[in-house]
Design an enzyme around this catalytic site. Structure first.
Site, short mmCIF file in Angstrom:
data_model
loop_
_atom_site.label_atom_id
_atom_site.label_comp_id
_atom_site.label_asym_id
_atom_site.label_seq_id
_atom_site.Cartn_x
_atom_site.Cartn_y
_atom_site.Cartn_z
N ASN A 165 0.86 -1.19 0.00
CA ASN A 165 0.00 0.00 0.00
C ASN A 165 0.89 1.24 0.00
O ASN A 165 2.13 1.14 0.05
CB ASN A 165 -0.99 -0.01 1.17
CG ASN A 165 -0.31 0.02 2.53
OD1 ASN A 165 0.76 0.61 2.72
ND2 ASN A 165 -0.92 -0.63 3.51
N GLU A 169 3.32 1.59 2.98
CA GLU A 169 4.37 0.56 2.94
C GLU A 169 5.41 0.88 1.88
O GLU A 169 6.62 0.72 2.11
CB GLU A 169 3.74 -0.81 2.68
CG GLU A 169 2.94 -1.35 3.87
CD GLU A 169 2.05 -2.52 3.51
OE1 GLU A 169 1.62 -3.24 4.42
OE2 GLU A 169 1.76 -2.72 2.31
N ASP A 201 -6.69 -7.03 1.37
CA ASP A 201 -6.82 -8.46 1.10
C ASP A 201 -7.75 -8.71 -0.09
O ASP A 201 -7.50 -9.60 -0.91
CB ASP A 201 -7.39 -9.18 2.33
CG ASP A 201 -6.39 -9.26 3.47
OD1 ASP A 201 -5.19 -9.34 3.21
OD2 ASP A 201 -6.84 -9.23 4.63
#
Length: 302
Positions: free
Chosen positions: A205, A208, A275
């Site tokens: 993301n 990150e 997810d």
């Protein structure tokens, strides 16, 4: 994306088989109501009404793969505590086609317990294994993955930082998949993505990605620069996608960056959207869809 377009892509990914390797968590929710403050300390007292348990981490990814029309097998490490059977039961209930379990005595099953009053989450309690898996567990997982590789259309590494996906395990699983001609999709965690190099697709993301390369990921141009910097470090990984929340997703592939704009929705809780995006991307990769199409489907699903 138009309805007809989405229908075609969903038909393409139906029945694709994913082998998920990663940290499966037990997510618990304690719901109740706060009516008073404790006499022992200035803290609210939650009067419990009900509890719910569900799969978290890589377990949530398994649920999403199945809900999108794919099939999923899970390879995970479990401790010998009271939570392990509950996770096993939930995996069976969600329709996981098979569950390969490596038991490590003395290791805790990772859990996350949220306490909620009305619609407000008060606090969260994490119980982590507290370290990487043992070398013996590592070897056993690699053996399990090698045996299961033939029945998969895509391998997915779901890293939730609970110690299962060690650098050596990641490198070995990716090597096995490449040798078998299977694509690998990765949801990364922590620093130093070199352990994932060789995967088909890595999907951090925005935060990150920013943490990994030390660059901002706000605007399109910043996302392009950050993706380019990460791609320069990962010479054996052909594609990277960064999820950017309401700004959509950005893909770098063959030196070209593509941006996909999100269609914002009014959502109560965005937990687990990553997810869901990874599930759609992985099934799209398994089906051989162009990554720009897989990215559009992933955004719609998320």
């Amino acid at each position: 994306m138009q309805r007809q377009e989405a229908s075609i892509l969903l038909s393409a990914i139906a029945g694709k088989r994913a082998l998920v390797v990663g940290d499966v968590l037990l997510d618990s929710f304690v719901y109740g109501e706060v009516k008073r403050i404790s006499r022992e300390a200035p803290v609210p007292v939650l009067s419990e009404r009900r509890r719910e348990m569900m799969l978290g981490g890589a377990g949530n990814l398994v649920r999403n793969l199945i809900s999108l029309g794919g099939t999923a097998s899970a390879v995970r490490v479990a401790g010998d505590d009271a939570h392990a059977p509950a996770v096993e039961a939930l995996l069976g209930e969600c329709g996981a086609s098979s569950v390969a379990l490596v038991q490590q005595p003395g290791r805790k099953t990772p859990t996350k317990t949220r306490y909620v009053s009305g619609s407000q989450q008060m606090f969260c309690v994490d119980c982590d294994p507290g370290g990487s898996i043992s070398p013996d567990s590592e070897r056993r997982i690699i053996a399990v993955v090698a045996d299961a590789m033939g029945g998969a259309d895509v391998v997915v590494l779901s890293d939730y930082g609970r110690g299962m996906l060690t650098p050596e395990l990641c490198r070995e699983v990716i090597s096995l998949a490449r040798a078998a001609g299977k694509p690998v999709c990765v949801d990364p965690r922590g620093a130093d993505y070199s352990r994932y190099d060789g995967a088909t697709l890595i999907k951090p993301n925005a935060q990150e990605l920013a943490d990994e390369v030390g660059l901002p990921v706000g605007s399109d141009s910043e996302a392009e620069a950050a993706l380019g910097a990460l791609k320069a470090r990962l010479g054996s990984t052909p594609a990277l996608i960064v999820t950017r929340g309401a700004q959509g997703m950005s893909l770098i592939e063959n030196g070209t960056v593509h941006h996909h704009r999100a269609r914002p929705r009014s959502v109560y809780d965005v937990s687990g959207a990553g997810d869901t995006a990874l599930a759609a991307l992985s099934l799209g990769v398994a089906a051989g869809l162009p990554l720009v199409d897989a990215m559009a489907l992933a955004d719609l699903a998320a």
